[in-house]
Design a protein around this motif. Sequence first.
Motif, PDB file in Angstrom:
ATOM      1  N   PRO A   1      47.493  64.411  58.108  1.00 14.16           N
ATOM      2  CA  PRO A   1      47.937  65.659  58.758  1.00 14.16           C
ATOM      3  C   PRO A   1      46.773  66.561  59.148  1.00 14.16           C
ATOM      4  N   GLU A   2      45.662  66.500  58.409  1.00 13.47           N
ATOM      5  CA  GLU A   2      44.523  67.363  58.726  1.00 13.47           C
ATOM      6  C   GLU A   2      43.934  67.023  60.093  1.00 13.47           C
ATOM      7  N   LEU A   3      44.017  65.747  60.506  1.00 13.50           N
ATOM      8  CA  LEU A   3      43.513  65.360  61.825  1.00 13.50           C
ATOM      9  C   LEU A   3      44.448  65.841  62.936  1.00 13.50           C
ATOM     10  N   ILE A   4      45.745  65.793  62.677  1.00 15.80           N
ATOM     11  CA  ILE A   4      46.710  66.314  63.650  1.00 15.80           C
ATOM     12  C   ILE A   4      46.501  67.809  63.825  1.00 15.80           C
ATOM     13  N   MET A   5      46.322  68.517  62.721  1.00 16.03           N
ATOM     14  CA  MET A   5      46.102  69.958  62.807  1.00 16.03           C
ATOM     15  C   MET A   5      44.797  70.275  63.533  1.00 16.03           C
ATOM     16  N   ARG A   6      43.767  69.465  63.296  1.00 14.00           N
ATOM     17  CA  ARG A   6      42.505  69.712  63.994  1.00 14.00           C
ATOM     18  C   ARG A   6      42.661  69.508  65.501  1.00 14.00           C
ATOM     19  N   MET A   7      43.348  68.438  65.898  1.00 16.54           N
ATOM     20  CA  MET A   7      43.623  68.215  67.328  1.00 16.54           C
ATOM     21  C   MET A   7      44.277  69.460  67.936  1.00 16.54           C
ATOM     22  N   HIS A   8      45.301  69.935  67.247  1.00 19.43           N
ATOM     23  CA  HIS A   8      46.076  71.073  67.744  1.00 19.43           C
ATOM     24  C   HIS A   8      45.210  72.328  67.836  1.00 19.43           C
ATOM     25  N   LYS A   9      44.456  72.627  66.796  1.00 21.08           N
ATOM     26  CA  LYS A   9      43.638  73.839  66.781  1.00 21.08           C
ATOM     27  C   LYS A   9      42.531  73.795  67.819  1.00 21.08           C
ATOM     28  N   GLU A  10      42.054  72.603  68.145  1.00 22.88           N
ATOM     29  CA  GLU A  10      40.974  72.488  69.123  1.00 22.88           C
ATOM     30  C   GLU A  10      41.487  72.363  70.559  1.00 22.88           C
ATOM     31  N   GLY A  11      42.804  72.552  70.742  1.00 22.43           N
ATOM     32  CA  GLY A  11      43.355  72.675  72.089  1.00 22.43           C
ATOM     33  C   GLY A  11      43.795  71.392  72.750  1.00 22.43           C
TER      34      GLY A  11
END
Length: 430
Positions: free
Chosen positions: A80-90
């Motif tokens: 989930p941390e990679l999904i959240m990073r994708m999302h936060k980085e646009g």
Amino acid sequence: MSKLVWFLLVILLVYTILPTLIVRLGGFGVYTKGKRANGIALTFDDGPDPDYTPQLLDLLAAYQVKATFFVLGSKAEKYPELIMRMHKEGHLIGIHNYVHWANALMTPMKVKKQLSDSVKAIENIIGEKPIYYRPPWGIINIFDLILLKQFHMVLWSLMVGDWRSSGGKNRIRNELLSKLSNNDIILLHDSGQTFGADQNAPIFMLEALSEFLEECKRREYIFLRIDSKMKLDGPRKQEPLQLLKKTIVYFWLKWEMLFYWLFNVRPLDPNYQIFYIRLCKYHGSTIYLENDEKLSDGDLVVELHFNNEKLFQMISQSSTSVQLAVNLIRDVQRFLPTLTQYLKLHQEVRGIYGITMIHRGSKQMGFTVKELPKGMLRMLSHIYLRFLMFIFHPQGRKRLMKGQLSPRIVAISASEVIRRYPADSSSPSL
């Protein structure tokens, strides 16, 4: 080749091969390449991957490029941390099924569950429902077309085989640059764990992508997320499903001509072609008919087949379902006296038999209506006939969704047809 093998080939053709070809070659209902908006869309499938996805995100950040990730729901739950990073980085997050299975190998309900589980997994992480979908290998089944109301289905226009390690980064970079146009949707992979992929292939993809992005920067190319690209290209056509239906009907009717020739299915009367017939032996459990007669395994029967070309014409010319039903019953009643003439010439025939979803009113006309016994024939008939109803019937989709239509055996004895529908009478004795 046995009838079962032919039947399985027909099911495969209808269920996945034909829809996939039409979607892939014709682009009906899917987004495969920008038409007006200049801008390259980088898309990545099969992730997230704990080794390669962070490196990819670092690379995209270095070049300030926003991409679209079609992720597997099972991996989203695991990382989930990679999904959240994708999302936060646009970056935009889409779905690539829960696990990497082809839709051709799954039932419609299984595909639906794959998608709902993936939506839930991603929404739980980023708080937004994903609405962009890319089926694995770009393969669909016919019922996936219903998904077009819920998801934007996205394919690609440029693929360079980056799941293979052979040729290294040079092959991937050279293919990207030699084939690129400024409105392509590029398909790449940030995981090498799926069937047919080399585990270390993403290493070479990342090396090639770095050099590719540097060259694109020099050429001043623009990169867009899929949602931005689609917005600039304008709204999708509103009726892709209707256009697709007409295309499938055309190819299906051509296939039926071959099928009829192979199995000696032919019209009985050129004037009343609502049914085609085939003289054959009945194989199956004993059917007990309404007039105390029965059809047993090995009995000679007339097998009825709806003339789907005629049926499609009737649907096109009928303004309502009621009018269609009236016209259909009228044509059946006109056909039956002709069938009586045929039966008198073939006195060895014991009965008439067929499998259909259009069985309303059959009992009033003297037919016995029974459920198909459980087994392979029932499952295959269910898929095949539901497809035909979905394509041909004006309310086929609505009635299928409500469970109002299911295949049934309809049968009647030869003696009952002769008694009810005398050959010298223009109207049946009901």
